[in-house]
Enzyme design. Structure first.
Site, PDB file in Angstrom:
ATOM      1  N   GLU A 123       0.864  -1.195   0.000  1.00 26.85           N
ATOM      2  CA  GLU A 123       0.000   0.000   0.000  1.00 26.85           C
ATOM      3  C   GLU A 123       0.895   1.237   0.000  1.00 26.85           C
ATOM      4  OE1 GLU A 123      -2.776   2.569   3.041  1.00 26.85           O
ATOM      5  OE2 GLU A 123      -2.811   0.389   3.268  1.00 26.85           O
TER       6      GLU A 123
ATOM      7  N   LYS B  23     -10.668  -1.792   6.573  1.00 30.70           N
ATOM      8  CA  LYS B  23      -9.458  -1.445   7.313  1.00 30.70           C
ATOM      9  C   LYS B  23      -9.891  -0.995   8.712  1.00 30.70           C
ATOM     10  CE  LYS B  23      -5.558   1.802   7.103  1.00 30.70           C
ATOM     11  NZ  LYS B  23      -4.739   2.615   6.184  1.00 30.70           N
TER      12      LYS B  23
ATOM     13  N   ARG C 112       0.482  10.503   0.590  1.00 31.87           N
ATOM     14  CA  ARG C 112       0.806  11.544   1.562  1.00 31.87           C
ATOM     15  C   ARG C 112       1.885  12.504   1.098  1.00 31.87           C
ATOM     16  NH1 ARG C 112       1.355   7.597   6.877  1.00 31.87           N
ATOM     17  NH2 ARG C 112      -0.770   6.769   6.850  1.00 31.87           N
TER      18      ARG C 112
END
Length: 216
Positions: free
Chosen positions: A48, A136, A52
């Site tokens: 993943e 998640k 950011r």
């Protein structure tokens, strides 16, 4: 706005490839490629890459194009526009830390699998109502840890989780031993200082240890 069986099955197949989902942040595509190779060679085939940094999409695209054998997701998706950009960059699946209405709509309607984030039973129930079978769990540690997820097995038996946030080598197995945990997510397998130093050997060793963990 729902989760189709076909995409759910694809997500199940992705999450079953490795017990640990490395959560990665990159400042350069080169670092992303070398890290992905080290993780793959250590036995972790699903990654993943978080959105950011300004270079995140370029990093994701580089891994998709240059690293064979890995499945690459785009994480920390906070806006619908990021969903579309991640798909255009070649992401195999999508991940968000929570379930805002706009991102939930964009993710569930995307042509690739989507893993939405939850931290409460109410959020988990809302996803289950839409047909989701995976979520998640974030931030896993502060939100209740393994005990919290164990408590959800009886009331939500069809929902499986990917706990992330506060998960590391010391507690990963306690999550993986639960019947409603598909795999765990974490950054400990590719520490930021190792990425910045180009210590691919250290990352490969951590990946090998993580790949040896067993999900129930």
């Amino acid at each position: 706005m729902s989760f189709t069986l076909a995409k759910t099955e694809r997500l199940a197949a992705i999450l079953s490839r490795s017990p640990v989902l490395p959560v990665l942040t990159f400042s350069t595509p080169k670092a992303a490629v070398e890290t992905a190779k080290a993780l793959r060679d250590g036995g972790l085939m699903v990654l993943e890459i978080t959105m950011r940094t300004p270079q995140a999409l370029d990093a994701l695209r580089a891994v998709v194009e240059e690293v064979e054998g890995v499945t690459v997701g785009a994480g920390t998706l906070l806006e619908p526009e990021q969903v579309q950009a991640a798909i255009a960059a070649g992401a195999d699946f999508l991940v968000s830390p929570g379930t805002s209405s706009r991102v939930l709509a964009a993710g569930s309607e995307a042509p690739i699998p989507y893993l939405p984030g939850v931290s409460t039973p109410s959020e988990a129930m809302q996803l289950a109502e839409r047909g989701a079978t995976f979520a998640k769990f974030f931030p896993a540690g502060p939100a209740g840890g393994p005990a919290f997820l164990k408590a959800l097995i009886a009331p939500l038996p069809d929902l499986h989780f990917v706990p992330t946030g506060g998960v590391d080598a010391s507690n990963a197995q306690s999550y993986l031993s639960l019947s409603n945990v598909a795999c765990v997510g974490g950054s400990w397998v590719a520490p930021q200082d190792a990425i910045e130093a180009g210590d691919w050997g250290r990352i490969g060793s951590l990946a090998k240890e993580a790949a040896a963990l067993k999900a129930r």
